[in-house]
Design a protein around this motif. Structure first.
Motif, PDB file in Angstrom:
ATOM      1  N   LEU A 256      10.874 -37.457  11.195  1.00 35.82           N
ATOM      2  CA  LEU A 256      10.592 -36.636  10.342  1.00 35.82           C
ATOM      3  C   LEU A 256      11.087 -36.829   9.324  1.00 35.82           C
ATOM      4  O   LEU A 256      10.927 -37.053   8.005  1.00 35.82           O
ATOM      5  CB  LEU A 256      10.192 -35.411  11.070  1.00 35.82           C
ATOM      6  CG  LEU A 256       9.273 -35.162  12.029  1.00 35.82           C
ATOM      7  CD1 LEU A 256       9.846 -34.252  12.046  1.00 35.82           C
ATOM      8  CD2 LEU A 256       8.308 -35.422  11.770  1.00 35.82           C
TER       9      LEU A 256
ATOM     10  N   GLU B 195      10.497 -37.775   5.404  1.00 34.74           N
ATOM     11  CA  GLU B 195      11.531 -36.514   4.078  1.00 34.74           C
ATOM     12  C   GLU B 195      11.629 -37.225   2.918  1.00 34.74           C
ATOM     13  O   GLU B 195      11.662 -37.197   1.851  1.00 34.74           O
ATOM     14  CB  GLU B 195      11.340 -36.000   4.511  1.00 34.74           C
ATOM     15  CG  GLU B 195      10.928 -34.395   5.777  1.00 34.74           C
ATOM     16  CD  GLU B 195      11.622 -33.930   6.673  1.00 34.74           C
ATOM     17  OE1 GLU B 195      11.189 -32.678   7.152  1.00 34.74           O
ATOM     18  OE2 GLU B 195      13.375 -34.210   6.616  1.00 34.74           O
TER      19      GLU B 195
ATOM     20  N   GLY C 159       5.837 -31.883  12.790  1.00 36.90           N
ATOM     21  CA  GLY C 159       6.059 -32.133  11.867  1.00 36.90           C
ATOM     22  C   GLY C 159       5.445 -33.934  11.973  1.00 36.90           C
ATOM     23  O   GLY C 159       5.012 -34.122  10.452  1.00 36.90           O
TER      24      GLY C 159
ATOM     25  N   ASP D 134       2.176 -36.315  12.388  1.00 39.23           N
ATOM     26  CA  ASP D 134       0.508 -36.417  11.518  1.00 39.23           C
ATOM     27  C   ASP D 134      -0.464 -36.261  12.724  1.00 39.23           C
ATOM     28  O   ASP D 134      -1.380 -35.671  12.411  1.00 39.23           O
ATOM     29  CB  ASP D 134       0.470 -37.851  10.317  1.00 39.23           C
ATOM     30  CG  ASP D 134       2.004 -37.608   9.052  1.00 39.23           C
ATOM     31  OD1 ASP D 134       1.556 -36.616   8.854  1.00 39.23           O
ATOM     32  OD2 ASP D 134       2.738 -38.082   9.447  1.00 39.23           O
TER      33      ASP D 134
ATOM     34  N   GLY E  92       4.246 -24.173  11.388  1.00 39.70           N
ATOM     35  CA  GLY E  92       3.873 -25.394  12.317  1.00 39.70           C
ATOM     36  C   GLY E  92       2.878 -25.753  13.367  1.00 39.70           C
ATOM     37  O   GLY E  92       1.681 -25.978  13.500  1.00 39.70           O
TER      38      GLY E  92
END
Length: 287
Positions: A83, A87, A115, A117, A228
């Protein structure tokens, strides 16, 4: 568009390479201009680290009645690092995968809430040994074609520390294990890894694709937030029967019995160095 179609349409001179397993990310941009960094992160369902573990009376296994389960902590570290890579790079796809029954969906949802996908559940009711797990992940790797696999160095339930190394060997690609520092280089084609060893931190560079396993000090995973959790409900979670991966796996090892280690005697305090030396010489008999 598959690799074969890309080769035939954009670069006829590469048609002879269509039998190779080459992640699309590593193809030249003129051959495959739609490259996105894809990271595959396996997540294992394990008993919560704070749960008290009890053995069955006959020693045949662990009594899971009332046991809380969680994502393997080392896998959570691997997901957190992926993640952070996303980012920092601004463009990446993170795919989490679990192998097991319907109960593993909870851990995949946690990964999505952190987070990731999308998620994949390879459905099976069989408990496999590390080699069988590596063969299943090999099939998933070939299906997904990630730039690299980022996974925990070991699971806290069996502490085998074997699946990552076996997966790299089966795929014939590089590996970096016990990684406590990770940096992608040269347009995400290489990874500089700081490995934890008995002699200290060893720095090495591995060419991608590769298998990278994470150690405890790489990062501290983030907490799952309420937004989330809400977003995770809308993210894709694909369930695939193990038989649909066209891979035959059987465990080659069998656990015969589990038993607790014998209780150690309570230690004693000594008042002087002379008393310590006397006990080491006459009781422990190590001097």
């Amino acid at each position: 568009m598959g690799i074969t179609a890309v080769f035939q349409k954009l670069s006829p001179s590469l048609e002879g390479l269509t039998g190779l397993t080459i992640p699309l990310l590593l193809l030249p941009r003129r051959v495959y201009p739609y490259r996105v960094l894809k990271i595959l992160v396996p997540l294992k369902r394990v008993p919560d680290p704070d749960t008290r573990i009890r053995l069955k009376s006959d020693g045949s296994g662990v009594d899971f009645d009332g046991v809380k389960f969680a994502v393997n902590p080392f896998d959570a570290i691997a997901l957190e690092e992926s993640l952070r890579i996303k980012e920092n790079s601004g463009e990446a796809e993170i795919v989490v995968v679990s192998i097991g029954g319907e109960e593993c969906v909870d851990q995949l949802r946690v990964g999505l809430a952190m987070g990731a996908d999308r998620a994949m559940l390879i459905k099976t009711s069989t408990d496999f040994d590390p080699l069988a797990i590596a063969k299943i992940l090999q099939a998933v790797y070939r299906r997904e074609q990630p730039a690299f696999v980022l996974m925990g160095k070991q699971a806290i339930d069996d502490d085998s520390n074997q699946a990552g190394q076996m997966l790299a060997a089966l795929l014939g690609i590089g590996q970096a294990t016990f990684v406590s520092k990770l940096e992608l280089l040269d347009g995400n084609s290489k990874a500089r890894c700081g490995r934890e060893t008995d002699a200290g931190i060893e720095t090495m560079t591995v060419t991608l694709p590769a298998i990278i396993t994470t150690d405890l000090r790489l990062n501290e995973p983030r907490y799952v937030s309420l937004p989330g959790i809400m977003k995770a409900k809308k993210k894709p979670l694909e369930e695939i029967a193990l038989s649909n991966l066209n891979v035959e796996v059987t465990s080659r090892t069998e656990v015969l019995k589990l038993e607790r280690p014998p209780q150690r005697k309570a230690g004693v305090r000594v008042k002087t160095v002379g008393e310590l030396v006397d006990k080491l010489k006459h009781e422990a008999k190590v001097l």
